[in-house]
Motif scaffolding. Structure first.
Motif, PDB file in Angstrom:
ATOM      1  N   TYR A  70       0.843  -1.142  -0.084  1.00 17.68           N
ATOM      2  CA  TYR A  70      -0.086  -0.031   0.101  1.00 17.68           C
ATOM      3  C   TYR A  70       0.985   1.389  -0.137  1.00 17.68           C
ATOM      4  CZ  TYR A  70      -3.636  -3.289   1.373  1.00 17.68           C
ATOM      5  OH  TYR A  70      -4.456  -4.417   1.628  1.00 17.68           O
ATOM      6  N   SER A  75      -5.969   2.958   1.959  1.00 17.21           N
ATOM      7  CA  SER A  75      -6.479   2.226   3.081  1.00 17.21           C
ATOM      8  C   SER A  75      -5.987   0.496   2.973  1.00 17.21           C
ATOM      9  CB  SER A  75      -8.027   2.005   2.862  1.00 17.21           C
ATOM     10  OG  SER A  75      -8.201   3.756   2.917  1.00 17.21           O
ATOM     11  N   ALA A  77      -7.331  -3.375   5.030  1.00 16.13           N
ATOM     12  CA  ALA A  77      -8.212  -3.858   5.596  1.00 16.13           C
ATOM     13  C   ALA A  77      -7.406  -4.860   6.544  1.00 16.13           C
ATOM     14  CB  ALA A  77      -9.115  -4.944   4.666  1.00 16.13           C
ATOM     15  N   ARG A  79      -7.923  -7.763   9.203  1.00 11.37           N
ATOM     16  CA  ARG A  79      -8.509  -9.190   9.332  1.00 11.37           C
ATOM     17  C   ARG A  79      -8.149  -9.426  10.952  1.00 11.37           C
ATOM     18  NH1 ARG A  79      -6.686 -13.834   5.646  1.00 11.37           N
ATOM     19  NH2 ARG A  79      -5.177 -14.360   7.391  1.00 11.37           N
ATOM     20  N   VAL A 124     -16.509  -0.708   9.017  1.00 10.78           N
ATOM     21  CA  VAL A 124     -17.051  -0.756   7.772  1.00 10.78           C
ATOM     22  C   VAL A 124     -18.072  -2.159   8.027  1.00 10.78           C
ATOM     23  CG1 VAL A 124     -16.881  -0.939   5.118  1.00 10.78           C
ATOM     24  CG2 VAL A 124     -15.200   0.107   6.359  1.00 10.78           C
ATOM     25  N   GLU A 164     -14.265   6.062   4.732  1.00 11.40           N
ATOM     26  CA  GLU A 164     -15.045   5.013   4.268  1.00 11.40           C
ATOM     27  C   GLU A 164     -16.073   4.226   5.329  1.00 11.40           C
ATOM     28  OE1 GLU A 164     -15.180   0.825   1.982  1.00 11.40           O
ATOM     29  OE2 GLU A 164     -13.718   2.191   1.622  1.00 11.40           O
ATOM     30  N   GLY A 165     -15.178   4.326   6.499  1.00  9.17           N
ATOM     31  CA  GLY A 165     -15.880   3.512   7.630  1.00  9.17           C
ATOM     32  C   GLY A 165     -16.171   4.683   8.717  1.00  9.17           C
ATOM     33  N   GLN A 183     -12.903  -8.615   5.636  1.00 10.80           N
ATOM     34  CA  GLN A 183     -13.122  -8.179   4.254  1.00 10.80           C
ATOM     35  C   GLN A 183     -13.578  -9.003   3.395  1.00 10.80           C
ATOM     36  OE1 GLN A 183     -10.249  -5.806   2.123  1.00 10.80           O
ATOM     37  NE2 GLN A 183     -11.728  -4.330   1.362  1.00 10.80           N
ATOM     38  N   TYR A 190     -15.917  -5.279   8.680  1.00 10.28           N
ATOM     39  CA  TYR A 190     -14.302  -5.583   8.884  1.00 10.28           C
ATOM     40  C   TYR A 190     -13.831  -4.253   9.393  1.00 10.28           C
ATOM     41  CZ  TYR A 190     -14.407  -3.170   4.176  1.00 10.28           C
ATOM     42  OH  TYR A 190     -14.573  -2.624   3.119  1.00 10.28           O
ATOM     43  N   LEU A 192     -11.072  -1.185   8.731  1.00  7.47           N
ATOM     44  CA  LEU A 192     -10.326  -0.571   7.702  1.00  7.47           C
ATOM     45  C   LEU A 192      -9.241   0.392   8.104  1.00  7.47           C
ATOM     46  CD1 LEU A 192      -9.923  -0.784   4.718  1.00  7.47           C
ATOM     47  CD2 LEU A 192     -11.525   1.240   4.552  1.00  7.47           C
ATOM     48  N   GLU A 194      -7.499   3.385   7.564  1.00  4.39           N
ATOM     49  CA  GLU A 194      -7.344   4.348   6.406  1.00  4.39           C
ATOM     50  C   GLU A 194      -6.515   5.538   6.589  1.00  4.39           C
ATOM     51  OE1 GLU A 194     -11.376   5.598   5.111  1.00  4.39           O
ATOM     52  OE2 GLU A 194     -12.725   4.039   6.601  1.00  4.39           O
TER      53      GLU A 194
END
Length: 246
Positions: A70, A75, A77, A79, A124, A164-165, A183, A190, A192, A194
């Motif tokens: 990234y 962003s 995810a 887990r 999210v 987003e979340g 995700q 999930y 995230l 960001e």
């Protein structure tokens, strides 16, 4: 799972910083001499396993879908699987992410986590209904005129990143139950990370602090590693039932 109504961007940014501050304060208390019950283990499956009191955190990992990892500002995810082995319901109420354990310690020492955060963790839920606030209002809409509009134009609001979340995290986990935040699960909720503060190559780790409603915390270095193929087996997610007749 509880889902707060999305508030103004600035308020959500403040909430994220407050959550990180609570996590940093908890870390500071532990480093001051309190015995911690956190036991970090490397998972035989893919991610990291952490035991914190009655809570079992399993398969912790930053997902990736590209060998490039990234870039800063993107962003990623996260887990997470959390099982509650206790007798009381506990909720996940905050997650703070740092580039290293040293940064987390500095945040705890200064009481100001914002300069040390490696990103903002949000919740999210793809299955959640769209926010009512985002819908176009019905009926007549009037454009402000006169001095009011001129004043508004003269005082632009500072730009804040739009997430987003939701930064308000509240994931209840009943006794003998678990919460799966992944995700890779269709329409499943999930976490995230960001607005990453720096590039995150595959193989790097982030120091992540989980905060719970009972005041406990769990922290660990979480790797960036397994892709989102969904092919790996994680048996503790879906316990196998015995076939009839056995």
């Amino acid at each position: 799972m509880a889902k707060g109504i999305r508030t103004a961007i600035t308020a959500r940014r403040a909430a994220a910083i407050a959550i990180a501050g609570a996590a940093a304060a908890a870390l500071s208390a532990c480093s001051a001499g309190n015995e911690t019950q956190t036991d970090m283990k490397v998972s035989a499956i893919a991610g990291v396993n952490v035991d914190a009191g009655d809570l079992a955190l399993r398969d912790l990992q930053v997902e990736f879908d590209s060998a490039a990892g990234y870039a800063a500002g993107e962003s990623a995810a996260l887990r997470v699987w959390i099982g509650n082995e206790g007798e009381q319901e506990v909720s996940l109420t905050g997650v703070a992410v740092f580039a290293s354990e040293e940064d987390a310690a500095e945040a705890a020492a200064t009481g100001d986590p914002e300069p040390y955060l490696a990103g903002t963790v949000t919740y999210v839920d793809p299955a959640a209904p769209a926010d009512e606030a985002s819908e176009s209002p019905s009926g007549d809409t009037e454009t402000p005129s006169g001095d009011a509009s001129e004043t508004a134009s003269e005082a632009p609001t500072p730009e804040e990143p739009e997430f987003e979340g939701d930064t308000a995290i509240d994931v209840p986990i009943a006794p003998s139950e678990y919460a799966r935040l992944d995700q890779g699960v269709e329409n499943g909720p999930y976490l995230l990370i960001e607005d990453l503060a720096a590039d995150l190559p595959v193989g790097d780790t982030l120091w992540i602090v989980f905060t719970f409603s009972d005041g406990s915390t769990a922290d660990a270095a979480i790797p960036t590693g397994q892709d989102l193929t969904g092919e790996e087996e994680r048996e503790y997610y879906e316990p196998q039932e015995e076939a009839e007749g056995h």
